[in-house]
Design an enzyme around this catalytic site. Structure first.
Site, mmCIF file in Angstrom:
data_model
loop_
_atom_site.group_PDB
_atom_site.id
_atom_site.type_symbol
_atom_site.label_atom_id
_atom_site.label_comp_id
_atom_site.label_asym_id
_atom_site.label_seq_id
_atom_site.Cartn_x
_atom_site.Cartn_y
_atom_site.Cartn_z
ATOM 1 N N THR A 77 98.023 -4.594 46.324
ATOM 2 C CA THR A 77 98.032 -3.436 47.398
ATOM 3 C C THR A 77 96.899 -3.810 48.508
ATOM 4 O OG1 THR A 77 98.375 -1.986 45.513
ATOM 5 C CG2 THR A 77 97.589 -0.884 47.481
ATOM 6 N N LYS A 108 103.195 2.523 49.226
ATOM 7 C CA LYS A 108 102.070 2.426 48.064
ATOM 8 C C LYS A 108 100.926 3.377 48.179
ATOM 9 C CE LYS A 108 99.583 0.950 44.668
ATOM 10 N NZ LYS A 108 99.874 1.119 43.393
ATOM 11 N N LYS A 148 89.192 1.031 46.707
ATOM 12 C CA LYS A 148 89.716 -0.021 47.670
ATOM 13 C C LYS A 148 91.100 0.798 48.215
ATOM 14 C CE LYS A 148 92.455 -2.786 46.212
ATOM 15 N NZ LYS A 148 94.062 -2.954 46.138
HETATM 16 P P1 NAP Z 1 92.081 -7.989 38.315
HETATM 17 O O1 NAP Z 1 92.472 -7.724 37.020
HETATM 18 O O2 NAP Z 1 90.807 -7.831 39.042
HETATM 19 O O3 NAP Z 1 92.733 -9.372 39.119
HETATM 20 C C1 NAP Z 1 92.563 -9.892 40.436
HETATM 21 C C2 NAP Z 1 93.109 -11.339 40.648
HETATM 22 O O4 NAP Z 1 93.028 -11.637 41.703
HETATM 23 C C3 NAP Z 1 92.242 -12.383 39.425
HETATM 24 O O5 NAP Z 1 93.326 -13.031 39.247
HETATM 25 C C4 NAP Z 1 91.377 -12.996 40.639
HETATM 26 O O6 NAP Z 1 91.011 -14.165 40.046
HETATM 27 C C5 NAP Z 1 92.366 -12.933 41.826
HETATM 28 N N1 NAP Z 1 91.508 -12.923 43.073
HETATM 29 C C6 NAP Z 1 90.543 -12.106 43.461
HETATM 30 N N2 NAP Z 1 90.167 -12.443 44.716
HETATM 31 C C7 NAP Z 1 90.756 -13.822 45.064
HETATM 32 C C8 NAP Z 1 90.348 -14.436 45.877
HETATM 33 N N3 NAP Z 1 89.465 -14.522 47.000
HETATM 34 N N4 NAP Z 1 91.026 -15.856 45.928
HETATM 35 C C9 NAP Z 1 91.893 -16.261 44.610
HETATM 36 N N5 NAP Z 1 92.084 -15.423 43.776
HETATM 37 C C10 NAP Z 1 91.512 -14.248 43.714
HETATM 38 O O7 NAP Z 1 93.343 -7.008 39.413
HETATM 39 P P2 NAP Z 1 94.453 -6.314 38.962
HETATM 40 O O8 NAP Z 1 94.423 -5.084 38.330
HETATM 41 O O9 NAP Z 1 95.256 -7.342 38.264
HETATM 42 O O10 NAP Z 1 95.013 -5.846 40.651
HETATM 43 C C11 NAP Z 1 95.541 -6.943 41.250
HETATM 44 C C12 NAP Z 1 96.253 -5.998 42.513
HETATM 45 O O11 NAP Z 1 97.219 -5.262 41.928
HETATM 46 C C13 NAP Z 1 95.246 -5.267 43.455
HETATM 47 O O12 NAP Z 1 95.515 -5.219 44.674
HETATM 48 C C14 NAP Z 1 95.561 -3.831 42.901
HETATM 49 O O13 NAP Z 1 95.383 -2.758 43.789
HETATM 50 C C15 NAP Z 1 96.944 -3.966 42.350
HETATM 51 N N6 NAP Z 1 97.312 -2.998 41.282
HETATM 52 C C16 NAP Z 1 96.772 -2.893 40.236
HETATM 53 C C17 NAP Z 1 97.272 -1.969 39.311
HETATM 54 C C18 NAP Z 1 96.567 -1.683 37.749
HETATM 55 O O14 NAP Z 1 96.838 -0.886 36.978
HETATM 56 N N7 NAP Z 1 95.847 -2.608 37.295
HETATM 57 C C19 NAP Z 1 98.494 -1.191 39.556
HETATM 58 C C20 NAP Z 1 99.186 -1.337 40.780
HETATM 59 C C21 NAP Z 1 98.550 -2.041 41.489
HETATM 60 P P3 NAP Z 1 89.913 -14.643 39.378
HETATM 61 O O15 NAP Z 1 90.429 -14.436 37.752
HETATM 62 O O16 NAP Z 1 89.448 -15.845 39.726
HETATM 63 O O17 NAP Z 1 88.918 -13.470 39.356
#
Ligand code: NAP
Length: 300
Positions: free
Chosen positions: A97, A172, A240
């Protein structure tokens, strides 16, 4: 030969999404900044890439699911990024997102190299990612979307092409306005019930089938009254998204009085180091104002 799909970002969402692609028969190449997570997935059948560039060089379709706008820019446009490896005719699907405006700028840069981009953010949380029941809202070229449909079907259920580049992200953000608007009603009602001496478990059961019922009440309500704030979806990530909403609204000079209030309330959680809690921790802001803590009644 199964189609090869690259996936960048094995976080709470990306890891189960990669597993579902493997399950559906795709050949998966994965990259994660913290390499150990990709090594774990490699044991389940994926191939590990050492950089987004290397991954894009071998995959005609590349999915990104990382945290925020600068992170998507880094993995796609940065050094050793996707843009350095991707060839003409390939497709980048960003499922994070991020900002609709930045999305259009990234898509324009990729287009210069003959690479198409879809923005395909998701809703449904970690459970939806695990069960492959995500809602996916897609912006970009309709023909490219149709070509990618089998990939989306492996990860989600309600998959809708909503318009041109950036429109998936706009929809979204509408989703997030709806979600926090619903959540504030739920947590305010729970605080009111607690202060009035109601049995909150019975109260949820009583109202969830009626006009005030919602996904938020039925799924988050029981977890809130059990004081279960394990993420799911981090408070920091919800904030965010609300900042993206407020930024887009400011560009349009659009007042969003309710969402902006909730945006301020989330700052209160971040100021007390609660950003890594589930976003349902919004209840704590109201609890502090009311001097009560919502709880499931003790069972004898
Ligand atoms: P998360 O568990 O914090 O995972 C973030 C991922 O992004 C990790 O693999 C991290 O790598 C990687 N990352 C972050 N910054 C980076 C960078 N600068 N370079 C390379 N890799 C990077 O987050 P998440 O919950 O999976 O969310 C991911 C996305 O989906 C977000 O945009 C969020 O808003 C969206 N989303 C999440 C949900 C939910 O329920 N969780 C629902 C809908 C949408 P590392 O492992 O090295 O930190």
């Amino acid at each position: 030969m199964p189609e090869k799909v690259g996936l960048i970002g094995l976080g709470i969402m990306g890891m189960p999404m990669a597993r579902n692609l493997l399950q559906a028969g795709f050949e998966v190449v994965a990259y994660n900044r913290t390499a150990s997570k990709a090594e774990a997935l490699a044991k389940e059948g994926a191939r590990k890439a050492d950089s987004p560039r290397e991954l894009a060089a071998e995959c005609p379709t590349v999915i990104t699911i990382v945290s925020d706008t600068p992170d998507v820019e880094a993995v796609i446009l940065g050094k050793d990024g996707v843009i350095e490896g991707a060839g003409p005719g390939s497709v980048v699907i960003d499922m994070s997102t991020i900002s609709p405006r930045a999305t259009r700028a990234i898509a324009a840069r990729l287009k210069e190299k003959g690479v198409a981009m879809l923005d395909a953010p998701v809703s449904g949380g970690d459970i939806g990612a695990i069960k492959a029941t995500l809602s996916i809202m897609v912006g970009g070229d309709a023909e490219v979307f149709e070509r990618c449909r089998p990939i989306f079907t492996a990860m989600g259920k309600n998959i809708v092409h909503v318009g041109t580049s950036g429109m998936g992200q706009t929809v979204k953000l509408m989703n997030q306005i709806l979600l926090v608007g619903c959540l504030i009603g739920v947590v305010e009602a729970l605080v009111f019930g607690q202060k009035s001496g109601a049995d909150l478990e019975k109260a949820i059961n009583a109202v969830e089938g009626g006009a005030a019922g919602s996904w938020v009440l039925s799924n988050l309500g029981p977890r809130i009254i059990k004081r279960d704030f394990r993420p799911g979806f981090f408070t920091d990530l919800m904030q965010k998204d609300l900042n993206l909403v407020m930024e887009a609204a400011a560009e349009m000079k659009l007042p969003l009085p309710v969402t902006s209030l909730i945006n301020q309330m989330y700052y209160s959680l971040q100021c007390s180091d609660e950003g890594r809690n589930a976003y349902s921790a919004l209840v704590k802001v109201l609890e502090r104002m009311a001097g009560v803590e919502v709880r499931q009644p003790e069972t004898e």
